[in-house]
Design a protein around this motif. Sequence first.
Motif, mmCIF file in Angstrom:
data_model
loop_
_atom_site.group_PDB
_atom_site.id
_atom_site.type_symbol
_atom_site.label_atom_id
_atom_site.label_comp_id
_atom_site.label_asym_id
_atom_site.label_seq_id
_atom_site.Cartn_x
_atom_site.Cartn_y
_atom_site.Cartn_z
ATOM 1 N N HIS A 124 0.857 -1.187 0.000
ATOM 2 C CA HIS A 124 0.000 0.000 0.000
ATOM 3 C C HIS A 124 0.895 1.240 0.000
ATOM 4 C CE1 HIS A 124 -2.914 2.771 2.377
ATOM 5 N NE2 HIS A 124 -3.121 2.911 1.078
ATOM 6 N N GLY A 148 3.889 1.294 1.897
ATOM 7 C CA GLY A 148 5.261 0.939 2.216
ATOM 8 C C GLY A 148 5.598 0.705 3.660
ATOM 9 N N ALA A 149 4.637 0.780 4.556
ATOM 10 C CA ALA A 149 4.970 0.569 5.980
ATOM 11 C C ALA A 149 5.553 -0.829 6.190
ATOM 12 C CB ALA A 149 3.704 0.733 6.835
ATOM 13 N N TYR A 166 -0.625 -0.332 9.618
ATOM 14 C CA TYR A 166 -1.060 1.028 9.254
ATOM 15 C C TYR A 166 -2.541 1.049 8.865
ATOM 16 C CZ TYR A 166 0.208 5.812 7.688
ATOM 17 O OH TYR A 166 0.330 7.169 7.547
ATOM 18 N N GLN A 201 -4.122 -1.960 7.796
ATOM 19 C CA GLN A 201 -4.578 -3.357 7.924
ATOM 20 C C GLN A 201 -4.696 -4.115 6.602
ATOM 21 O OE1 GLN A 201 -6.255 -0.841 10.051
ATOM 22 N NE2 GLN A 201 -4.437 -1.430 11.207
HETATM 23 S S1 FES Z 1 0.871 1.060 4.436
HETATM 24 FE FE1 FES Z 1 -1.271 1.154 4.431
HETATM 25 S S2 FES Z 1 -1.864 -0.866 4.895
HETATM 26 FE FE2 FES Z 1 0.266 -0.966 4.873
#
Ligand code: FES
Length: 402
Positions: free
Chosen positions: A87, A89-90, A107, A109
């Motif tokens: 999504h 990048g987390a 972040y 989900q």
């Molecule tokens: S960065 Fe948004 S879900 Fe992982």
Amino acid sequence: MSDFSRVRQLLQSRRPGHALPQALYTSPEAFAFDLQAIFARNWVLAGLECEIPVSGSAMALTVGGSPIVVLRDRAGEIRGFHNSCRHRGAMVCAAGRSQRPVLVCPYHQWTYDLTGKLVGARRMQAEFDPSEHALRPIHVRNVAGVLYVSLAEDPPPFEEFANGLAPLLAPHDLPHAKLAHEAVFVEKGNWKLVMENARECYHCAVRHPDLALTFPTEVKAHFAADEAGNVARFEARMKAAGLPVGPTMGDFWQAIRFPLNPGILSMTMDGKHAVSRLMVEAEGGDIGSVRFATEPNSFAHALADHTFVFTAEPSGPLETIVTTRWYVHKDAVEGVDYHLESLVALWLTTNNQDIELVENNQRGVNSIGYVPGPYSEEAEALVGRFTDWYCAEAKRALGRLS
Ligand code: FES
Ligand SMILES: [Fe+2]
């Protein structure tokens, strides 16, 4: 990758058989280069298979500055992924070991199954295609229970190394070991100084008096000299016991089973086994050590009673994170079969001594008076192998750029 013209000049100015030019140990440019040219490409020891024993076990770590996760999927297969959500990048998995049925990004989900497939992403538009947003896989290889990863799309050849190391490690049954202890150190030194220090025992007799009691630190390169016939007798005894001794050596690795000093059974303060439940029972556990080391950043000792693993991760031009791990037989019980303090004392002491040496080395290398000096061909042969490998690999990386 930038053109790294300064790194190219530094590599060209390196004198063979000598320590590296200063800026390769100090500059932000060389650090950035090393992450891309060395760590984003080569095989890096991630840990042991026994750290992710069942489906859903995962370990998240950092390789060359990039977070990755290695896990066991529902079918029992070991897989590795970039630990970066598709999504925004987390990091999907927090650093360390965990147990989970699916991977849920903290972040928003987004949810991935254990094969990396995106199986949940709330409130996305109709045309969004989850199949295009799986976690990105990385290469993982398992050698007799030891996991190596490469972040490259086309990693360096691995089979010769695996075929050489596997028979040496097989008797230690590492897939059925367990992690007894992990100690992490932050060293104020460039990762190459950390590894050069780890590749020689020129300093051992004086600076590691306890370690130096356990194995011959003053013999010629790679324990090759054998004036007293100790190595020949050891090898004959190991052969009779069905334990291969090697050596195997190639571009980025060396591995050998070598004898400890007479009367010494393990790398411990008193030279005795620290763990009574042995991993290898042959010869009463008097079987020396399998030392296996890979460039860029690992060495390990597989002993009869435990296995010790050392890895280094560059965290800045002048800073390195060293992770050390001790593994024992899975059925060994702490407080009954071993006491943690006796298991870890020798290498903890040694590591703390090495931190002082590396940090002092870095401070001197930072001097305007620093000039790269010559290695001892006898005592620092493996340091020369390391820096030669580094320079060759760095030049290959620059060649791929041009
Ligand atoms: S960065 Fe948004 S879900 Fe992982
Ligand atoms: Fe040392």
